[in-house]
Design a protein around this motif. Structure first.
Motif, mmCIF file in Angstrom:
data_model
loop_
_atom_site.group_PDB
_atom_site.id
_atom_site.type_symbol
_atom_site.label_atom_id
_atom_site.label_comp_id
_atom_site.label_asym_id
_atom_site.label_seq_id
_atom_site.Cartn_x
_atom_site.Cartn_y
_atom_site.Cartn_z
ATOM 1 N N ILE A 1 18.979 -10.963 -16.513
ATOM 2 C CA ILE A 1 19.388 -11.244 -15.130
ATOM 3 C C ILE A 1 19.142 -9.962 -14.336
ATOM 4 O O ILE A 1 19.960 -9.041 -14.361
ATOM 5 N N PRO A 2 17.996 -9.874 -13.638
ATOM 6 C CA PRO A 2 17.684 -8.615 -12.943
ATOM 7 C C PRO A 2 18.609 -8.371 -11.751
ATOM 8 O O PRO A 2 19.017 -7.242 -11.494
ATOM 9 N N ALA A 3 18.962 -9.439 -11.029
ATOM 10 C CA ALA A 3 19.793 -9.301 -9.823
ATOM 11 C C ALA A 3 20.288 -10.695 -9.440
ATOM 12 O O ALA A 3 19.715 -11.697 -9.861
ATOM 13 N N PRO A 4 21.344 -10.772 -8.639
ATOM 14 C CA PRO A 4 21.827 -12.096 -8.213
ATOM 15 C C PRO A 4 20.775 -12.821 -7.377
ATOM 16 O O PRO A 4 20.203 -12.221 -6.467
ATOM 17 N N ALA A 5 20.506 -14.074 -7.697
ATOM 18 C CA ALA A 5 19.589 -14.872 -6.882
ATOM 19 C C ALA A 5 20.259 -15.179 -5.548
ATOM 20 O O ALA A 5 21.475 -15.378 -5.488
ATOM 21 N N ASP A 6 19.470 -15.188 -4.515
ATOM 22 C CA ASP A 6 20.032 -15.349 -3.164
ATOM 23 C C ASP A 6 19.141 -16.241 -2.312
ATOM 24 O O ASP A 6 18.793 -15.912 -1.189
ATOM 25 N N GLU A 7 18.765 -17.384 -2.864
ATOM 26 C CA GLU A 7 17.871 -18.286 -2.152
ATOM 27 C C GLU A 7 18.674 -19.280 -1.303
ATOM 28 O O GLU A 7 19.873 -19.452 -1.506
ATOM 29 N N ASP A 8 18.001 -19.961 -0.393
ATOM 30 C CA ASP A 8 18.671 -20.912 0.501
ATOM 31 C C ASP A 8 19.246 -22.105 -0.251
ATOM 32 O O ASP A 8 20.300 -22.623 0.094
ATOM 33 N N LEU A 9 18.519 -22.564 -1.274
ATOM 34 C CA LEU A 9 18.927 -23.777 -1.984
ATOM 35 C C LEU A 9 18.712 -23.544 -3.483
ATOM 36 O O LEU A 9 17.576 -23.443 -3.939
ATOM 37 N N MET A 10 19.815 -23.432 -4.213
ATOM 38 C CA MET A 10 19.729 -23.138 -5.647
ATOM 39 C C MET A 10 20.527 -24.196 -6.411
ATOM 40 O O MET A 10 21.617 -24.570 -6.008
ATOM 41 N N ILE A 11 19.942 -24.647 -7.525
ATOM 42 C CA ILE A 11 20.596 -25.686 -8.324
ATOM 43 C C ILE A 11 20.850 -25.177 -9.741
ATOM 44 O O ILE A 11 19.970 -24.571 -10.364
ATOM 45 N N PHE A 12 22.068 -25.413 -10.217
ATOM 46 C CA PHE A 12 22.481 -25.025 -11.573
ATOM 47 C C PHE A 12 23.015 -26.258 -12.293
ATOM 48 O O PHE A 12 23.389 -27.250 -11.661
ATOM 49 N N THR A 13 23.076 -26.182 -13.618
ATOM 50 C CA THR A 13 23.587 -27.316 -14.379
ATOM 51 C C THR A 13 24.389 -26.852 -15.594
ATOM 52 O O THR A 13 24.064 -25.847 -16.222
ATOM 53 N N LEU A 14 25.444 -27.596 -15.884
ATOM 54 C CA LEU A 14 26.257 -27.316 -17.065
ATOM 55 C C LEU A 14 25.423 -27.470 -18.337
ATOM 56 O O LEU A 14 25.645 -26.760 -19.325
ATOM 57 N N SER A 15 24.448 -28.380 -18.325
ATOM 58 C CA SER A 15 23.657 -28.706 -19.517
ATOM 59 C C SER A 15 23.110 -27.459 -20.198
ATOM 60 O O SER A 15 23.236 -27.303 -21.410
ATOM 61 N N LYS A 16 22.479 -26.586 -19.422
ATOM 62 C CA LYS A 16 21.823 -25.439 -20.023
ATOM 63 C C LYS A 16 22.702 -24.184 -19.959
ATOM 64 O O LYS A 16 22.336 -23.148 -20.480
ATOM 65 N N LEU A 17 23.867 -24.306 -19.329
ATOM 66 C CA LEU A 17 24.824 -23.194 -19.349
ATOM 67 C C LEU A 17 25.730 -23.298 -20.573
ATOM 68 O O LEU A 17 25.682 -22.459 -21.460
ATOM 69 N N THR A 18 26.533 -24.347 -20.636
ATOM 70 C CA THR A 18 27.472 -24.499 -21.762
ATOM 71 C C THR A 18 26.913 -25.418 -22.849
ATOM 72 O O THR A 18 27.519 -25.549 -23.901
ATOM 73 N N GLY A 19 25.809 -26.109 -22.556
ATOM 74 C CA GLY A 19 25.228 -27.040 -23.523
ATOM 75 C C GLY A 19 25.718 -28.472 -23.378
ATOM 76 O O GLY A 19 25.358 -29.316 -24.186
ATOM 77 N N HIS A 20 26.521 -28.763 -22.348
ATOM 78 C CA HIS A 20 27.091 -30.101 -22.206
ATOM 79 C C HIS A 20 26.207 -31.017 -21.355
ATOM 80 O O HIS A 20 26.585 -31.440 -20.262
ATOM 81 N N ALA A 21 25.050 -31.333 -21.910
ATOM 82 C CA ALA A 21 24.126 -32.225 -21.214
ATOM 83 C C ALA A 21 24.739 -33.609 -21.047
ATOM 84 O O ALA A 21 24.533 -34.284 -20.037
ATOM 85 N N GLY A 22 25.510 -34.048 -22.030
ATOM 86 C CA GLY A 22 26.109 -35.377 -21.984
ATOM 87 C C GLY A 22 27.148 -35.548 -20.890
ATOM 88 O O GLY A 22 27.470 -36.670 -20.508
#
Lengths: 424, 424
Positions: free
Chosen positions: A229-250
């Protein structure tokens, strides 16, 4: 309490470490049935089928499952039968205030995204939000539908989804490179930027710039187990998901961070029209999971995730280091502000290339050797490439390595034979 | 176990019976904060604001909340931190086999739908499935977009949703009556049939018949607490939702029963492209809730629901029986195969009419009297009508009755004054 005990009884069912039994699984003769990992079978999942192919096609993030099993006590959540039955929380927002707070805190602790003065929309996984974002960005007045573009190789769902809904407001146009200087074309451009990229793990920036272009940053993999993680992302529209963070795709839970209030309102309206918000049960589960992730400022959790991924990458790199037939992507080590050191990256996928002239259909080469990857052509990346998922269960990874080692070993026997043959 | 105890502690927090505290609610000074019913306030929700308006706009199904509080022990479910983390259950289907079995059993016990040889698709509430169905039925080859029609008065989400997604494949055309003999118009018709109808509770049949017409039966309210069940519904495409069955609108869970395999595959593809299936946490919760509903073959649960609804209708009918100014819909009593007796219906909504000449804007008449309903015009039903939700909390209903009694009482004073004035 009865529910808790019931759950524990199911959990303690032994499936030989190669499967699991769930509360809502099948029950035969009063006993929950084990659901076995791929290539394992039998009532207790102890039967291994050595000829079974290594299926590393999907991005099913089960590499994190052992962490949650080890932390079963702290991560379990009791959902009351009367939990948030109504449609609305906080008036029209349909989202949990506590969960929103935890998401902001997580980004701050990890240092991967700016959340101050950002709006948040929840979605049923990032999938729902990807199309919500395309919808939101396509509503600006224009004579023609907005064009959705990507940089190759790219995650194929962008194309599939954009085309599936057959909207009057947008269409898929393909390669972003063709639209870099298209400000005169009277078409608004919406660019999907996946960073780190799926399939190849590279950190990416939007290719198309200018007033006529807007970007959707898909940061599904922008977490310390996959990338520096080089630096905090600071874009206008950013999407994150639990699936690839904690593994809870279901669980189907994702969120978008947005600078612009109009875009926020449009995306929220999309989620409302589509599914009237996100399941309250899921929001409760997500809150509990993030509380566990945040224990010790994320140390334990990201240590587990990155140790697992780095170990898999080391094994894979070592196996392929003696191969002239196959190569995988190289990504420059970078300073990671979360781990406070220069890190070799460990992306979710290996982007494998078949280098021999005759191996042009790399997918079939691997399939013949018992490895089911995803064809490079699916990502617009050419038939010499195959994506291998490294984030499935340890069994899946071990089986993949067994097949890869066999391939590399054959290769050395081949070249030895060639050498012998060439001797005078 | 710790999770269970934590939940119980929160649940036992007292909010004076006019609110609740949740596991994921706000916490101040270590104590969960009560979330109060409308018009109640204070730290323990004991402060009633008598001047506050009765908000009976939304169809938030909280009338069933007391049932789930009374059955807290049997309906709670412990979600393990490692519960079904993967994308898939049963290969590509993304749906729980046990839950599917319970749904079929429930329909069989209640006798409200034929499920033999029917495909099932799960969705994030019926909302997601409504548009999935429009999508699926609009894919048959045709030169022009399919037309989506309804019989007035109708649930406005059909129009909103159909227009929101701006598809090339379908458009909203309005009144079904105009398309009854339109087989020569070269347009395929998709008709939404809501039975019992929202807003007026009538059992409905498709108005448009013929090869060019297909119907989506929205059976959200086709359960014994709202209507007599004359016979099992047996339509090609039927949609149900947990929201109006168990009252869990916040869980976002619905299902479709389908005769045709192609329609099934298209709807499943829609849900996959849209959100990659339905939350596994929600599926687990839904399973537990249906297990409780099915105890004693649904007797306890539907007794509670229909007793509550019938009591509310009796109160409302009695109050309005002395009014010449307002009327509500009449629905013929019918034989209910579930309760095995002729039943007066008790729909989710009262469809109230203002009868006085000067009360043409019925919504404003009621609003002035402290009742916030939903305007009849929103349903295409004319401004003399207002929909009043009867399925919110008991507090909401009591407040509604307080305001209605005041209105009717004023009316009697008025007419007494007119009589006095008319005396010689």
């Amino acid at each position: 309490m009865r529910a808790a005990m019931e759950a524990e009884a199911v959990a303690s069912e032994l499936c030989s470490g190669h499967g699991r039994a769930y509360l809502d699984g099948l029950v035969v003769d009063g006993k929950p049935v084990c659901e076995c990992n791929t290539c394992f079978g039998g009532p207790d999942c102890s039967l291994f089928s050595p000829d079974c192919a290594a299926d590393v096609d999907s991005g099913n993030p089960l590499f994190l499952e052992p962490f949650w099993m080890q932390n079963a006590a702290s991560s379990a959540v009791l959902v009351a039968g009367w939990h948030r039955m109504g449609y609305q929380v906080n008036d029209q927002a349909h989202i949990s205030t506590e969960l929103e707070k935890h998401i902001r805190k997580l980004h701050s602790v990890v240092g991967n995204a700016v959340t101050e003065k950002r709006f948040i929309v929840f979605g049923a996984g990032s999938s729902q939000l990807l199309n919500a974002a395309v919808h939101a960005l396509s509503q600006d007045k224009s004579t023609s539908p907005a064009g959705v573009v990507v940089t190759f190789p790219f995650y194929p769902a962008y194309k599939e989804q954009t085309e599936f809904f057959r909207s009057n407001d947008y269409k898929f146009l393909g390669d972003a490179a063709l639209w870099k200087n298209a400000s005169d074309a009277n078409v608004n451009i919406i660019e999907f930027v996946t960073s780190p990229n799926n399939p190849d793990g590279q950190l990416m920036k939007a290719a198309v710039q200018g007033d006529y272009a807007k970007a959707i940053y898909d940061h599904a993999y922008f977490w310390p187990h996959f990338t520096a993680i080089p630096a905090p992302a600071d874009e206008d529209l950013m999407i994150f998901t639990l699936s690839k963070l904690t593994g809870h795709a279901g669980s189907r839970f994702g969120w978008a961070l947005l600078k612009n209030e109009t875009v926020y309102q449009r995306m929220a309206a999309y989620v409302y029209e589509n599914s009237v918000g996100v399941s309250q049960d899921t929001q409760l589960v997500a809150l509990k999971l993030l509380q566990v992730v945040l224990q010790g400022n994320g140390g334990d959790f990201f240590d587990f995730g990155s140790t697992t991924m780095r170990s898999r990458w080391e094994t894979l790199r070592e196996a392929l280091s003696v191969s002239n037939r196959f190569s995988i992507q190289e990504i420059e080590p970078q300073y990671c502000s979360f781990f406070r050191q220069v890190r070799v990256t460990s992306p979710a996928f290996a982007w494998l290339k078949c280098k021999r002239d005759e191996d042009e259909d790399c997918y079939t080469v691997l399939k013949t050797a018992g490895i089911i990857g995803r064809q490079g052509t699916a990502f617009g990346g050419g038939s010499r490439y195959v994506r291998l998922s490294l984030i499935k269960t340890q069994d899946d990874f071990d089986l993949l390595m067994r097949k890869i080692n066999a391939l590399v070993s054959d290769e050395r026997v081949d070249s030895k034979q060639v050498e012998d043959h060439n001797q005078p």
